[in-house]
Design a protein around this motif. Structure first.
Motif, PDB file in Angstrom:
ATOM      1  N   GLN A   1       0.697  -1.158   0.004  1.00  0.00           N
ATOM      2  CA  GLN A   1      -0.022   0.046   0.109  1.00  0.00           C
ATOM      3  C   GLN A   1       0.871   1.285   0.052  1.00  0.00           C
TER       4      GLN A   1
ATOM      5  N   ALA B   1      -2.483  -0.237  -6.289  1.00  0.00           N
ATOM      6  CA  ALA B   1      -2.145  -0.908  -4.713  1.00  0.00           C
ATOM      7  C   ALA B   1      -2.500  -2.519  -4.989  1.00  0.00           C
TER       8      ALA B   1
ATOM      9  N   PRO C   1     -10.097   1.228  -4.176  1.00  0.00           N
ATOM     10  CA  PRO C   1      -8.601   1.515  -4.229  1.00  0.00           C
ATOM     11  C   PRO C   1      -8.386   2.183  -5.642  1.00  0.00           C
TER      12      PRO C   1
ATOM     13  N   LEU D   1      -8.877  -1.386   5.260  1.00  0.00           N
ATOM     14  CA  LEU D   1      -7.594  -1.320   4.650  1.00  0.00           C
ATOM     15  C   LEU D   1      -6.476  -2.458   4.923  1.00  0.00           C
TER      16      LEU D   1
ATOM     17  N   SER E   1      -5.230  -5.540   2.520  1.00  0.00           N
ATOM     18  CA  SER E   1      -3.862  -5.764   2.217  1.00  0.00           C
ATOM     19  C   SER E   1      -3.475  -7.165   2.622  1.00  0.00           C
TER      20      SER E   1
END
Length: 620
Positions: free
Chosen positions: A20, A30, A136, A275, A279
């Protein structure tokens, strides 16, 4: 292979957040960085295989993470946001999704070589885009509001619908093939889906009521929501597989449209959690792939299927479903191209690969390879093309980072005009028509309204702006504006004028976590700046070169001048703050509020003499 699960968790988190950061630092998609990082850690170098190493915990971790991510996305689905866009959004998530299902199933059968049973199940699954990949991309591309809202609503609503379509198709196929001759099974599935929606609505209403009536203290609100989301998902999913996604979406939409005062705090908390989950989960999924799966991706049937989904199925579904709507051709082209698949497609495809394999469908062995090929290709293709295509179609707000100034004072007007001369997007916001009159007279873009109002979110597009200056007459209000917009702009991009500890507004002991960075040198308040402008001070722009460096500039600039900002060749702006250490380099432009020139002073003196002379004549 790393044996320690604790070490694997550490590596997964580091790779996810590191990806990220790299994406933010170099302005890259990302999802692409995360996919590559997971592939390198998993099948390429063989450091880990989370699906194998985590055992029975792998699927529950993925499922709960997807539930939280989908709930966080649905918290943004306020019906006020789609005013004027209701018809195209409804058509895309219904008729468009149906067309995508049928066309995708045909492509899976005739091109990928799947049996009709497997093709119709996977065709329903592949209509999903989802918040894990679309949000994103929207943050990266800075799209204009209309296409951005349509893509966001489609991604969040169709995510659970696609999974349910796949399950529904599977139930029908079992019935038609005689694996389950009981027709009540289909009715049970439909009833379970309805129950999931009702459960999500009830959970949302219940949580909202408890918050509004004060039954939950402030410090427990986010943990309560988090717990209820997991419970809502688990109860629905235990009754019928994949209906939990529908349940948490309904809960999020219910809360979003109740307009609870503390919803923003919950939304920001969930954004941070989401987030982190996106990830880590994407790293886990890609790291769990095998080398055989990756090699299978290059089969000509899989490549042909992916190309057909990209260039035929998706655009055709969007153009047919949005026919005779008010979408422009450019908007249809962009929406018809952007459809990245993500976590839900991978997780549900893995589930059906095992189910079909147990049922004796040999072609199900390529489902994971087929799904990952589509996911990775769409993520890369759409991730790298969305900014370029949106610019070409005129649907992007991409450009130099802009500035919003809250407050329409004389100083703010002159500063905004200076930004315009520097080709920096600028907007002045104020709730007073009177104060905005001078701003509009200067030809500067304005917004009339309370910037802290909920309506601002729907009527003011903040995408082009990366900096905010709170420059009103009230220090406490300036601090409140900056604190409110921390999640949108980041604390480093929020500025306010010097706190002037006046009676009734003493902020000497203000907590340092409240408000923005204080602009300019100590002692320069809004009153002082307005006074300087009234006395003829002007904004001057000075180019810094190798021959005329920043040190030389500081030697020559007047002591009473106020250094405002530095504009970089990239378009970024560095403001001179009270505790900052901004320095200009060659090719930079320094903006300062400087005293009037000698010629201006002479003109002022003559005007003053004329006024005095006219006054003496009248007295005589």
């Amino acid at each position: 292979m790393i044996d320690s699960l604790l070490l694997q968790f550490m590596i997964i988190g580091t790779l996810g957040i590191g990806s990220q950061w790299l994406a933010w630092r170099f302005r890259l998609p990302a999802i692409v960085i995360m996919s590559i990082a997971g592939l390198l850690a998993g099948p390429v170098f063989g450091l880990m295989n989370p699906e194998h190493d985590f055992g029975g915990l792998y699927e529950p971790i993925i499922s709960l993470a997807v539930a939280v991510i989908l709930f966080e996305g649905s918290l943004n689905l306020d019906f006020k946001e789609v005013r004027g866009l209701g018809r195209p959004v409804f058509r895309i998530v219904t008729f468009g999704a149906f067309l995508g299902w049928i066309f995708g199933a045909l492509a899976a059968h005739y091109v990928a070589g799947l049996s009709w049973a497997v093709a119709f199940v996977i065709g329903g699954l592949f209509i999903v885009t989802g918040p894990t990949v679309i949000l994103p991309l929207l943050r990266q591309a800075k799209l204009k509001p209309r296409p951005a809202k349509i893509l966001k609503w489609e991604g969040i609503i169709v995510d659970p619908v696609g999974a349910l379509l796949a399950v529904f198709a599977f139930e029908i196929i079992k019935f038609l093939l005689g694996h389950d001759s009981n027709p009540t099974q289909l009715l049970s599935f439909l009833l379970a889906s309805i129950f999931a929606v009702i459960l999500g609505w009830a959970c949302g209403k219940g949580v909202g009521w408890m918050f509004e009536t004060g039954y939950v203290p402030e410090f427990l609100k986010s943990p309560v929501v988090f717990t209820v989301v997991i419970a809502c998902f688990t109860i629905a999913d235990e009754i019928t597989h994949e209906t939990g996604l529908l349940s948490v979406t309904a809960m999020g939409m219910t809360l979003a449209n109740m307009h609870i005062s503390s919803i923003d705090d919950m939304r920001h908390f969930k954004e941070n959690i989401s987030l982190l989950l996106i990830s880590t989960i994407f790293i886990m999924l890609t790291a769990s792939l095998t080398q055989e799966t990756l090699l299978q991706i290059f089969h000509f049937r899989i490549i042909g299927f992916v190309l057909l989904m990209l260039f035929i199925v998706r655009p055709l579904s969007i153009f047919l479903s949005t026919w005779r709507t008010d979408l422009t051709k450019a908007e249809k082209l962009l929406i018809g191209w952007i459809a990245p698949r993500g976590i839900v497609a991978l997780t549900v495809a893995s589930y059906f690969a095992s189910v079909f394999g147990d049922a004796g469908f040999d072609d199900a062995s390529i489902l994971i390879s087929l799904t990952f090929a589509l996911v990775f290709t769409t993520v890369v293709a759409h991730g790298f093309s969305i900014s370029w295509l949106s610019k070409k179609l005129g649907l992007s707000n991409e450009g130099p980072p802009g500035v919003i100034i809250a407050g329409g004072s004389q100083f703010a007007t002159r500063l905004a005009k200076t930004f315009e001369e520097l080709k920096v997007p600028v907007l002045v916001s104020d709730s007073s028509w009177e104060r905005l009159t001078r701003v509009r007279s200067a030809g500067v873009k304005t917004y009339h309204g309370e910037i802290l109002s909920e309506q601002t979110e729907y009527y003011l597009d903040m995408t082009p702006y990366e900096y905010l200056i709170a420059a009103t007459e009230l220090d406490s209000y300036n601090a409140l504006v900056c604190t409110t917009f921390v999640p949108e702009f980041g604390r480093n991009n929020l500025f306010q004028l010097t706190l002037s500890n006046r009676e009734g507004d003493n902020l000497e002991d203000l907590v340092h976590t409240i408000g923005g960075r204080v602009l300019f040198k100590d002692g320069v308040s809004l009153e002082k700046l307005n006074e300087m402008v009234d006395h003829g001070y002007v904004f001057r722009k000075t180019n810094i070169t190798e021959q005329y460096g920043f040190e030389k500039y500081l030697e020559n600039v007047d002591e009473s001048a106020v250094l405002v900002c530095i504009k970089k060749p990239s378009g970024n702006i560095q403001f001179f703050s009270e505790y900052g250490d901004s320095r200009a380099e060659p090719s930079d432009v320094v903006v300062a509020l400087t005293p009037p020139s000698k010629e201006f002073e002479k003109i002022q003196e003559k005007l003053e003499e004329q006024r005095n002379g006219q006054k003496d004549k009248k007295d005589a």
